[in-house]
Scaffold this motif. Structure first.
Motif, PDB file in Angstrom:
ATOM      1  N   THR A 129      -5.373  28.328 -11.993  1.00 36.40           N
ATOM      2  CA  THR A 129      -6.759  27.947 -11.490  1.00 36.40           C
ATOM      3  C   THR A 129      -7.124  26.592 -12.070  1.00 36.40           C
ATOM      4  O   THR A 129      -8.034  25.814 -11.402  1.00 36.40           O
ATOM      5  CB  THR A 129      -7.563  28.977 -11.104  1.00 36.40           C
ATOM      6  OG1 THR A 129      -8.002  29.563 -12.414  1.00 36.40           O
ATOM      7  CG2 THR A 129      -7.011  30.001 -10.190  1.00 36.40           C
ATOM      8  N   ALA A 130      -7.176  26.414 -13.388  1.00 34.58           N
ATOM      9  CA  ALA A 130      -7.706  25.307 -14.112  1.00 34.58           C
ATOM     10  C   ALA A 130      -6.820  24.047 -14.031  1.00 34.58           C
ATOM     11  O   ALA A 130      -7.224  22.941 -14.334  1.00 34.58           O
ATOM     12  CB  ALA A 130      -7.739  25.635 -15.521  1.00 34.58           C
ATOM     13  N   GLY A 131      -5.721  24.267 -13.209  1.00 31.92           N
ATOM     14  CA  GLY A 131      -4.715  23.114 -13.210  1.00 31.92           C
ATOM     15  C   GLY A 131      -4.068  22.813 -14.396  1.00 31.92           C
ATOM     16  O   GLY A 131      -3.661  21.400 -14.633  1.00 31.92           O
ATOM     17  N   ALA A 132      -3.842  23.580 -15.608  1.00 28.32           N
ATOM     18  CA  ALA A 132      -3.192  23.443 -16.822  1.00 28.32           C
ATOM     19  C   ALA A 132      -1.829  23.655 -16.842  1.00 28.32           C
ATOM     20  O   ALA A 132      -1.270  23.359 -17.840  1.00 28.32           O
ATOM     21  CB  ALA A 132      -3.947  24.349 -17.695  1.00 28.32           C
ATOM     22  N   ILE A 133      -1.046  23.968 -15.633  1.00 25.95           N
ATOM     23  CA  ILE A 133       0.290  24.144 -15.773  1.00 25.95           C
ATOM     24  C   ILE A 133       1.075  23.077 -15.209  1.00 25.95           C
ATOM     25  O   ILE A 133       0.625  22.745 -13.847  1.00 25.95           O
ATOM     26  CB  ILE A 133       0.575  25.415 -14.956  1.00 25.95           C
ATOM     27  CG1 ILE A 133       0.112  26.725 -15.917  1.00 25.95           C
ATOM     28  CG2 ILE A 133       2.264  25.355 -14.908  1.00 25.95           C
ATOM     29  CD1 ILE A 133       0.372  27.938 -15.461  1.00 25.95           C
ATOM     30  N   GLU A 134       1.704  22.136 -15.725  1.00 24.40           N
ATOM     31  CA  GLU A 134       2.410  20.964 -15.337  1.00 24.40           C
ATOM     32  C   GLU A 134       3.302  21.370 -14.040  1.00 24.40           C
ATOM     33  O   GLU A 134       4.094  22.324 -14.057  1.00 24.40           O
ATOM     34  CB  GLU A 134       3.377  20.454 -16.355  1.00 24.40           C
ATOM     35  CG  GLU A 134       3.810  18.987 -16.058  1.00 24.40           C
ATOM     36  CD  GLU A 134       2.972  17.965 -16.115  1.00 24.40           C
ATOM     37  OE1 GLU A 134       2.816  17.283 -15.338  1.00 24.40           O
ATOM     38  OE2 GLU A 134       1.637  18.218 -16.816  1.00 24.40           O
ATOM     39  N   GLY A 135       3.241  20.679 -13.032  1.00 22.13           N
ATOM     40  CA  GLY A 135       4.048  20.744 -11.873  1.00 22.13           C
ATOM     41  C   GLY A 135       3.308  21.935 -11.016  1.00 22.13           C
ATOM     42  O   GLY A 135       3.943  22.176  -9.772  1.00 22.13           O
ATOM     43  N   ALA A 136       2.206  22.527 -11.195  1.00 20.09           N
ATOM     44  CA  ALA A 136       1.747  23.594 -10.480  1.00 20.09           C
ATOM     45  C   ALA A 136       0.520  23.207  -9.728  1.00 20.09           C
ATOM     46  O   ALA A 136      -0.121  24.007  -9.208  1.00 20.09           O
ATOM     47  CB  ALA A 136       1.541  24.949 -11.238  1.00 20.09           C
TER      48      ALA A 136
END
Length: 159
Positions: A129-136
């Motif tokens: 939800t923080a947008g911290a996973i590359e490509g997700a």
């Protein structure tokens, strides 16, 4: 033996040139939720204890996501000002988290939408939800930016 307990709360606020009712509808009605963000079809039983499900689009299902991407339960409802629910990504083995939407009418036709996501015991959900996973994807920041764009222009950022 030691146990570490952490509390993670993410808070996002966006200002949108739209009425509180338009924002509420965009959050709670599937004909809107499939037009922005990850483009799922939200289904709410808008009463305390009611079910919440977000169905994946055909494209997401073809990419390997389950039919029901996120599920939960409605905790509190005050249309069009406040919605509190639990929120659990079905592909992660983590407990449900608590999600609160607060909508306030401002001046000149601008309303604020504050999203508070309490992510206790759910580090993978917090990272996504923080947008911290590359490509997700960009998490809540991207979803709310796209919601704002859609309501103000009639088109998704990705259209």
């Amino acid at each position: 033996m030691s146990t570490t307990t952490s509390t993670t709360t993410q808070v996002y606020r966006v200002y949108i040139k739209a009425t509180p009712q338009a924002i509420w509808d965009a959050i709670t009605q599937p004909e809107w939720t499939n037009k922005y963000g990850y483009q799922g079809f939200a289904e709410f039983d808008l009463r305390p204890g009611g079910a919440y499900r977000n169905r994946a689009s055909e494209e997401l299902q073809a990419a390997g996501m389950p039919e029901i991407v996120v599920d939960g339960e409605v905790v509190e409802v005050d249309p069009p000002h406040k919605l509190v629910q639990t929120w659990r990504p079905t592909w992660l083995d983590e407990p449900p988290t608590r999600l609160t939407y607060e909508i306030r009418e401002g001046q000149d036709g601008v309303s604020s939408l504050t999203v508070t996501h309490e992510l206790d015991g759910a580090p993978q959900t917090a990272a996504q939800t923080a947008g911290a996973i590359e490509g997700a994807g960009g998490g809540w920041a991207e979803v709310l930016s796209d919601l704002k764009t859609l309501l103000e222009t009639g088109k998704s950022m990705h259209a």
